[in-house]
Design an enzyme around this catalytic site. Structure first.
Site, PDB file in Angstrom:
ATOM      1  N   GLU A 256      11.385 -39.604 -40.139  1.00 36.61           N
ATOM      2  CA  GLU A 256      10.728 -40.867 -40.461  1.00 36.61           C
ATOM      3  C   GLU A 256       9.975 -41.304 -39.212  1.00 36.61           C
ATOM      4  O   GLU A 256      10.589 -41.703 -38.232  1.00 36.61           O
ATOM      5  CB  GLU A 256      11.783 -41.911 -40.836  1.00 36.61           C
ATOM      6  CG  GLU A 256      11.155 -43.231 -41.225  1.00 36.61           C
ATOM      7  CD  GLU A 256      12.141 -44.396 -41.200  1.00 36.61           C
ATOM      8  OE1 GLU A 256      12.002 -45.292 -42.034  1.00 36.61           O
ATOM      9  OE2 GLU A 256      13.036 -44.424 -40.331  1.00 36.61           O
ATOM     10  N   HIS A 328      14.448 -45.315 -50.453  1.00 36.86           N
ATOM     11  CA  HIS A 328      15.398 -46.440 -50.436  1.00 36.86           C
ATOM     12  C   HIS A 328      14.883 -47.645 -49.656  1.00 36.86           C
ATOM     13  O   HIS A 328      15.550 -48.676 -49.629  1.00 36.86           O
ATOM     14  CB  HIS A 328      16.720 -45.963 -49.832  1.00 36.86           C
ATOM     15  CG  HIS A 328      16.575 -45.647 -48.371  1.00 36.86           C
ATOM     16  ND1 HIS A 328      15.791 -44.603 -47.921  1.00 36.86           N
ATOM     17  CD2 HIS A 328      17.065 -46.252 -47.272  1.00 36.86           C
ATOM     18  CE1 HIS A 328      15.827 -44.592 -46.592  1.00 36.86           C
ATOM     19  NE2 HIS A 328      16.591 -45.576 -46.172  1.00 36.86           N
ATOM     20  N   ASP A 329      13.739 -47.497 -48.998  1.00 38.14           N
ATOM     21  CA  ASP A 329      13.168 -48.617 -48.231  1.00 38.14           C
ATOM     22  C   ASP A 329      11.940 -49.210 -48.911  1.00 38.14           C
ATOM     23  O   ASP A 329      11.308 -50.113 -48.354  1.00 38.14           O
ATOM     24  CB  ASP A 329      12.711 -48.137 -46.844  1.00 38.14           C
ATOM     25  CG  ASP A 329      13.865 -47.791 -45.933  1.00 38.14           C
ATOM     26  OD1 ASP A 329      14.938 -48.381 -46.088  1.00 38.14           O
ATOM     27  OD2 ASP A 329      13.679 -46.923 -45.054  1.00 38.14           O
TER      28      ASP A 329
HETATM   29  C1  GLC Z   1      15.149 -46.495 -41.401  1.00 39.32           C
HETATM   30  C2  GLC Z   1      15.935 -46.451 -42.681  1.00 39.32           C
HETATM   31  C3  GLC Z   1      16.251 -47.841 -43.111  1.00 39.32           C
HETATM   32  C4  GLC Z   1      17.078 -48.485 -42.033  1.00 39.32           C
HETATM   33  C5  GLC Z   1      16.413 -48.377 -40.653  1.00 39.32           C
HETATM   34  C6  GLC Z   1      17.399 -48.646 -39.562  1.00 39.32           C
HETATM   35  O1  GLC Z   1      13.932 -47.120 -41.548  1.00 39.32           O
HETATM   36  O2  GLC Z   1      15.241 -45.728 -43.656  1.00 39.32           O
HETATM   37  O3  GLC Z   1      16.908 -47.906 -44.336  1.00 39.32           O
HETATM   38  O4  GLC Z   1      17.276 -49.836 -42.338  1.00 39.32           O
HETATM   39  O5  GLC Z   1      15.906 -47.101 -40.411  1.00 39.32           O
HETATM   40  O6  GLC Z   1      18.299 -47.597 -39.430  1.00 39.32           O
END
Ligand code: GLC
Ligand code: CA
Length: 555
Positions: A256, A328-329
């Site tokens: 990510e 999920h985000d």
């Molecule tokens: C990433 C995850 C997210 C989380 C964040 C902090 O963006 O996908 O769900 O809240 O990191 O770990």
């Protein structure tokens, strides 16, 4: 280009808490996942990414890890995890886990030891810094709102957290910490894990001077990502990580990554890149509001098309990206990228086709294969997500009414993707016999797996055909390695592209508009490979109804 084992795979993301509950506590579990492996196999899935299942206080739903070597009891046991690995292997499927190593939980023993001895060895596993003139060390706003700095009790120091205050950032400058993390990663890989989805990884490199930035909001703070963008050298950490772990195991890694610098893509996903691949979030970033969700713009079709086209053209010069319509985000893709008239089975299939056949690794998010949509939320109390609560607050502070702020959250909330998977039309959508931890979307009687199993024309059965087409002996090569070439870019409401290699030319064409369109075909058609409207033949011109998508093999 060197061929890798994961190039031709189809992946699926499981958000375990909302997948399937088998013991009635309202929380999805490993048993639930094991029981659905055949379902996933039939969907054409090769790689399963599990959102965090480690021991956690769940302040940020498991993205706050208290023990990297333990399975959360809410989800099951290590024995069950081993069983999952073995059962997946039997079916020739691979499991990858979330790797959350920018931060851990404040309940992790390292942080507890650091608090107990703020001058000791473990304090250096984190960023403990003295304040400035009675203020925190810098004016950073965390991703979840509020200052990035939290006082260390009994001292004049603060610790850094880019996310929630219960998620202290790990100090990657400390070689000892790095080694602890590498040992942990290798431990999981040796167990038989195929790789990792790597969380928030761009944040691991800090600007150690922690300079202040021009405030960008009424709170007088500046988004902490500005500090991330102000520093060079994350690549050195990423290479060190890769060489000490993933590379030795030929692991698949999907990171990510936001805030990458101009021109860095080849270093991230090239042949010898830091990762196997990264997610393509370019279409999702179109609705980034300047100040938050409340000023997020609705996605315009033309911009969306142009963004995907540009991204594909750019990425194929460097390597492979992972394509998603939701995770999920993010809110559900059908509710976000399709206009209201297209939020139908036909429109859902159209969006799925256009996304899954892009060049890159498709990641299907749980429930996407049945066309799950955003839920209707009636009050802020119905939400669980920490980020939604923060964004509601920001919207209210900016002057929006309760109703308006709720509308904003309804459109953007991460909980839209986190409502339980709709397995049937029975109570709680067949997700649990207990009380679900998060409410079930009220449309579960219309949208659920069981009814779609019985319907030959369902979204689910269409997704099966779609992945099967992508992986078929006949077309696998072109859909994996074929070049992406956009087509009909000046035709309103049409999203179309070719996937081309030396042997084959596939045309994917979709009509996102309300009116039929007619396209002049530039290559003779050999065969209709897939159609969401059961078309089996086309002439010299291609007629597409509203929400129609077709995949053609051309000469
Ligand atoms: C990433 C995850 C997210 C989380 C964040 C902090 O963006 O996908 O769900 O809240 O990191 O770990
Ligand atoms: Ca359970």
């Amino acid at each position: 280009m060197e061929r890798k084992w994961w190039h031709d795979k189809v992946a699926y993301q499981i958000y375990p808490k909302s997948f399937l509950d088998t013991n009635g506590d309202g929380i999805g579990d490993l048993r639930g996942i094991i029981s659905k492996l055949d379902y996933l196999k039939a969907l054409g899935i090769d790689i399963i990414w599990l959102s965090p299942i480690y021991k956690s206080p769940f302040v940020d739903q498991g993205y706050d890890i208290a023990d990297y070597y333990a399975i959360a009891k809410e989800f099951g046991t290590m024995e069950e995890f081993d069983e999952l690995l073995a059962e997946a292997k039997k079916r020739d499927m691979h499991i990858i886990m979330d790797l959350v190593i920018n931060h851990c939980s404040d309940k992790h023993e390292w942080f507890q030891k650091a608090l107990a001895d703020p001058e000791g060895e473990y304090a250096d596993y984190f960023y403990f810094r003295e304040g400035k003139n009675g203020n925190p060390p810098s004016n950073y706003r965390s991703y979840f709102g509020g200052s990035c700095w939290e006082p260390v009790p009994g001292t004049n120091k603060y610790y850094l957290h880019m996310f929630a205050k219960e998620q202290p950032d790990l100090n990657w400058e400390n070689p000892k910490l790095r080694q602890e993390l590498y040992n942990m990663v290798n431990w999981w890989l040796e167990k038989g894990l195929a790789g990792f989805r790597i969380d928030a990884i761009i944040n691991i490199k800090k600007n150690l001077e922690f300079p202040d930035f021009e405030p960008d909001g009424p709170d007088g703070m500046a988004g902490c990502w500005k500090m991330v963008e102000s520093v060079e050298g994350v690549g050195e950490f990423l290479e060190d990580l890769k060489k000490n772990t993933f590379q030795k195991h030929d692991a698949f890694t999907v990171a990510e990554v936001f805030n990458m610098k101009e021109g860095e893509l080849p270093q991230f996903i090239g042949e010898d890149g830091h990762f196997s691949t990264i997610f393509d979030f370019s279409a999702h970033s179109l609705s980034d509001g300047e100040h938050g969700w409340y000023d997020a713009v609705k996605v315009d079709f033309k911009k969306w098309r142009e963004t995907i086209v540009n991204s594909q053209l750019e990425v194929q010069k460097a390597g492979f990206e992972a394509n998603i319509i939701e995770n999920h985000d993010e809110p559900r893709g059908v509710s976000r990228f399709l206009p209201e008239y297209a939020r139908t089975p036909a429109g859902t299939k159209m969006l799925g086709t256009v996304s899954v056949l892009l060049r890159g690794i498709p990641f299907i998010y749980q429930g996407q294969e049945i066309g799950m949509q955003n839920a209707v939320w009636n009050s802020i109390e119905e939400y669980d997500d920490i980020s939604t609560k923060d964004q509601y607050h920001i919207a209210r502070e900016a002057g929006l009414s309760d109703k308006e702020a709720l509308e904003v959250c309804g459109r953007m909330s991460r909980d839209n993707a986190r409502t339980p998977v709709q397995w049937s039309d029975k109570e709680h959508a067949g997700f649990t016999t207990g009380t679900p931890w998060l409410k079930v979307n009220s449309n579960y009687k219309e949208i659920n797996v069981e009814s779609q199993e019985k319907d030959e024309d369902s979204v689910l059965n269409y997704y099966r055909k779609l992945t099967a087409l992508r992986k078929s002996p006949e077309y696998k090569e072109v859909f994996t390695y074929g070049t992406f070439v956009p087509e009909y870019e000046s035709t309103d409401n049409v999203m179309a592209y070719y996937r081309v290699d030396e042997e084959k030319r596939m045309l994917i064409a979709a009509n996102f508009g309300t009116e039929p369109v007619e396209l002049k075909l530039n290559y003779p058609v050999k065969k209709v490979a897939l159609s969401n409207m059961k078309k089996s033949q086309v002439g010299e011109k291609l007629q597409l109804e509203s929400c129609e998508v077709i995949v053609l093999e051309c000469m």
